[in-house]
Design a protein around this motif. Structure first.
Motif: not given
Length: 108
Positions: A3-12
């Motif tokens: 579980i990451y619960n973080k903002l990621v780049r659009d294509r991730i």
């Protein structure tokens, strides 16, 4: 299942799914987005500080710049407008290229 619960780049999510994994995502509200940009800036700044190689440091600076552009967009500014503001401040107060380190100020 991590579980990451973080903002990621659009294509991730797309990249993860190309590897045969499934993702669960949601779209952040504007307030949540700005908060998560700030968190991600701290994460990327830490990565910049810990990067040993020049190429790695430049990559982390690029990540920070991407986040700065995203934050500026939320605040209604384009990268060009942000650069204009930066240039105005540099013209008025200078930049940081002279490497000046203020030690102290004596009151008159």
């Amino acid at each position: 299942m991590p579980i990451y619960n973080k903002l990621v780049r659009d294509r991730i999510p797309e990249i993860i799914e190309q590897d045969g994994n499934k993702t669960v995502t949601r779209i952040l509200s504007e307030d949540e987005y700005l908060l998560e940009i700030k968190h991600k800036m701290h994460e990327e700044l830490t990565e910049y500080e810990e990067a040993a190689e020049d190429a790695d440091q430049l990559e982390e600076l690029a990540d920070l710049l991407e986040l700065v552009h995203a934050a500026a967009a939320v605040l209604g500014a384009t990268p060009a407008e942000l650069e204009e503001l930066r240039a105005e401040k540099a013209a008025q107060r200078g930049g940081f290229s002279d490497r000046i380190y203020l030690v102290e100020v004596h009151d008159e």
